[in-house]
Design a protein around this motif. Structure first.
Motif, PDB file in Angstrom:
ATOM      1  N   LEU A 118       0.917  -1.219  -0.029  1.00  0.00           N
ATOM      2  CA  LEU A 118       0.004  -0.020   0.070  1.00  0.00           C
ATOM      3  C   LEU A 118       0.973   1.298   0.197  1.00  0.00           C
ATOM      4  CD1 LEU A 118      -3.001  -0.989   2.333  1.00  0.00           C
ATOM      5  CD2 LEU A 118      -3.139  -0.674  -0.093  1.00  0.00           C
ATOM      6  N   VAL A 119       2.045   1.457   0.737  1.00  0.00           N
ATOM      7  CA  VAL A 119       2.875   2.385   0.777  1.00  0.00           C
ATOM      8  C   VAL A 119       3.437   2.512  -0.505  1.00  0.00           C
ATOM      9  CG1 VAL A 119       5.071   3.173   1.680  1.00  0.00           C
ATOM     10  CG2 VAL A 119       3.387   2.472   3.114  1.00  0.00           C
ATOM     11  N   ASP A 120       3.845   1.405  -1.202  1.00  0.00           N
ATOM     12  CA  ASP A 120       4.591   1.585  -2.421  1.00  0.00           C
ATOM     13  C   ASP A 120       3.449   2.143  -3.622  1.00  0.00           C
ATOM     14  OD1 ASP A 120       7.010   0.614  -1.866  1.00  0.00           O
ATOM     15  OD2 ASP A 120       6.742  -1.365  -2.565  1.00  0.00           O
ATOM     16  N   LEU A 121       2.180   1.677  -3.453  1.00  0.00           N
ATOM     17  CA  LEU A 121       1.305   2.221  -4.278  1.00  0.00           C
ATOM     18  C   LEU A 121       0.847   3.648  -4.162  1.00  0.00           C
ATOM     19  CD1 LEU A 121      -1.133   1.650  -6.264  1.00  0.00           C
ATOM     20  CD2 LEU A 121      -2.672   1.438  -4.250  1.00  0.00           C
ATOM     21  N   LEU A 122       0.946   4.094  -2.954  1.00  0.00           N
ATOM     22  CA  LEU A 122       0.880   5.613  -2.424  1.00  0.00           C
ATOM     23  C   LEU A 122       2.187   6.232  -3.170  1.00  0.00           C
ATOM     24  CD1 LEU A 122      -0.475   7.949  -1.069  1.00  0.00           C
ATOM     25  CD2 LEU A 122       0.673   7.430   0.849  1.00  0.00           C
ATOM     26  N   VAL A 123       3.215   5.827  -2.827  1.00  0.00           N
ATOM     27  CA  VAL A 123       4.706   6.535  -3.246  1.00  0.00           C
ATOM     28  C   VAL A 123       4.708   6.709  -4.701  1.00  0.00           C
ATOM     29  CG1 VAL A 123       7.042   6.506  -3.207  1.00  0.00           C
ATOM     30  CG2 VAL A 123       5.744   6.227  -1.029  1.00  0.00           C
ATOM     31  N   VAL A 124       4.795   5.286  -5.343  1.00  0.00           N
ATOM     32  CA  VAL A 124       4.726   5.371  -6.723  1.00  0.00           C
ATOM     33  C   VAL A 124       3.630   5.874  -7.650  1.00  0.00           C
ATOM     34  CG1 VAL A 124       4.791   3.823  -8.791  1.00  0.00           C
ATOM     35  CG2 VAL A 124       6.038   3.264  -6.545  1.00  0.00           C
ATOM     36  N   GLY A 125       2.554   5.866  -6.969  1.00  0.00           N
ATOM     37  CA  GLY A 125       1.472   6.783  -7.489  1.00  0.00           C
ATOM     38  C   GLY A 125       1.486   8.338  -7.339  1.00  0.00           C
ATOM     39  N   LEU A 126       2.130   8.631  -6.569  1.00  0.00           N
ATOM     40  CA  LEU A 126       2.415  10.178  -6.362  1.00  0.00           C
ATOM     41  C   LEU A 126       3.400  10.742  -7.376  1.00  0.00           C
ATOM     42  CD1 LEU A 126       1.963  10.901  -2.556  1.00  0.00           C
ATOM     43  CD2 LEU A 126       0.140  11.225  -4.372  1.00  0.00           C
ATOM     44  N   LEU A 127       4.337   9.580  -7.459  1.00  0.00           N
ATOM     45  CA  LEU A 127       5.452   9.948  -8.252  1.00  0.00           C
ATOM     46  C   LEU A 127       5.176  10.085  -9.530  1.00  0.00           C
ATOM     47  CD1 LEU A 127       8.577   8.061  -6.816  1.00  0.00           C
ATOM     48  CD2 LEU A 127       8.331  10.570  -7.140  1.00  0.00           C
ATOM     49  N   ALA A 128       4.192   9.080 -10.005  1.00  0.00           N
ATOM     50  CA  ALA A 128       3.304   8.743 -11.323  1.00  0.00           C
ATOM     51  C   ALA A 128       2.942  10.153 -11.846  1.00  0.00           C
ATOM     52  CB  ALA A 128       2.694   7.513 -11.437  1.00  0.00           C
ATOM     53  N   CYS A 129       2.151  10.838 -10.673  1.00  0.00           N
ATOM     54  CA  CYS A 129       1.477  12.046 -11.085  1.00  0.00           C
ATOM     55  C   CYS A 129       2.435  13.189 -11.629  1.00  0.00           C
ATOM     56  CB  CYS A 129       0.770  12.645  -9.937  1.00  0.00           C
ATOM     57  SG  CYS A 129      -0.715  11.428  -9.199  1.00  0.00           S
ATOM     58  N   LEU A 130       3.640  13.210 -11.355  1.00  0.00           N
ATOM     59  CA  LEU A 130       4.634  14.097 -12.028  1.00  0.00           C
ATOM     60  C   LEU A 130       4.563  13.889 -13.563  1.00  0.00           C
ATOM     61  CD1 LEU A 130       7.754  13.718  -9.671  1.00  0.00           C
ATOM     62  CD2 LEU A 130       5.997  15.347  -9.627  1.00  0.00           C
ATOM     63  N   ALA A 131       4.329  12.621 -14.175  1.00  0.00           N
ATOM     64  CA  ALA A 131       4.366  12.477 -15.484  1.00  0.00           C
ATOM     65  C   ALA A 131       2.870  12.481 -16.298  1.00  0.00           C
ATOM     66  CB  ALA A 131       5.172  11.170 -15.916  1.00  0.00           C
TER      67      ALA A 131
END
Length: 313
Positions: A124-137
């Protein structure tokens, strides 16, 4: 044919289809891609390897933090092979193969509910972190801000569900047997891990780990003399990871690389450079973890066999 075998077959067929397409439509690109990979200096390969290694170290530290929150203090010398062993089975949908750690942690006094809760908290933490990073693109693929806001909302809603009373209610329906007890312990442990300081530390270490791994893409592009903006580069890597995870193909093989290539092309990177950067920055950390995990599994198997041998009188 089982679903697992079907998914593995599909992933390799997808990779084969990409290679066949390159060979039939643009055979010169396939040859040049091989040349590009062989021409990369050793310093580039080493840098990507070290960044991937640092990412695994940060994730191991996060795993230690999660278990300590639940009251389990295991020496890192024992924890290291157990944690890495999970990556040997990471080529499974949702990385569920990583739950093999529970079998090795149980003899050390870690209940199945706690180790499974730590695994779910990690995901879940990975989903949150990677999801927020993905928002940059996301501006590269979504012209309207509503799509960016929707992505953020989806990621955050996963945490709200995990911290709500829904999971304990589902666990209560499993009865009072061993399964019900494990589910109840797991949901209680999960809610502890997704609150306050544990959640903050998990997100901090997760952000560092995935940012470090994603920066390998920037390193390769820089060495290929075709740099991209830092934020869009990090976001492209993360968004490609999400695309691979959403495909449910083991390891996201093929889908992740194709998504990364497409995102880089939208930023003006030529096909050969994008393919080289995607294969190296994604492949080196992935297969380093898989091969190290397989070695760790073998070592743990040998250790278990030796401990089961009867002692000589």
């Amino acid at each position: 044919m089982s679903a697992r075998v079907l998914l593995r077959t599909l992933s390799f067929l997808l990779l084969l289809a990409v290679l066949v397409w390159l060979f039939l439509r643009r055979p010169e690109d396939l040859v040049q891609l091989s040349d590009r990979l062989s021409d990369l200096p050793g310093s580039t390969w080493l840098m990507v390897f070290l960044l991937g290694l640092l990412s695994y170290v940060l994730r191991l530290l996060r795993w230690q933090v999660l278990l300590r929150v639940l009251g389990h203090r295991i020496p890192v010398t024992q924890q290291l092979p157990i944690y890495m062993a999970g990556f040997g089975l990471a080529m499974t949908p949702g990385k569920v193969g990583e739950t093999i750690r529970t079998a090795y942690l149980a003899p050390l006094g870690v209940p199945y509910g706690d180790s499974l809760a730590a695994f779910v908290a990690e995901r879940l933490v990975d989903l949150l972190v990677v999801g927020l990073l993905a928002c940059l693109a996301l501006p590269l693929v979504a012209s309207h801000p509503i799509w960016v806001l929707s992505a953020w909302g989806f990621v955050l809603s996963a945490f709200l569900v995990a911290r709500s009373r829904l999971l304990p209610a589902m666990a209560a329906r499993m009865g009072t047997g061993k399964l019900g007890q494990t589910a109840d312990e797991g949901t209680r442990a999960l809610q502890r891990l997704l609150s306050g300081r544990p959640l903050f530390l998990g997100c901090l270490l997760g952000s560092l780990a995935w940012s470090v791994q994603a920066s390998a893409l920037l390193v390769v592009l820089s060495h290929l003399e075709h740099p991209v903006p830092v934020l869009s580069g990090l976001g492209s890597y993360a968004l490609a990871l999400l695309a691979g995870a959403a495909s449910f193909i083991p390891g996201g093989l093929g889908v992740t690389e194709a998504a990364m290539l497409w995102l880089l092309e939208r930023q003006g990177v030529d096909l050969l450079t994008a393919a080289t950067a995607a294969l190296v920055s994604r492949g080196v950390p992935l297969w380093t973890g898989v091969f190290t995990g397989l070695l760790a599994l073998a070592a743990l198997g040998v250790r278990s066999t030796q401990s089961d041998r009867p002692t000589q009188p």
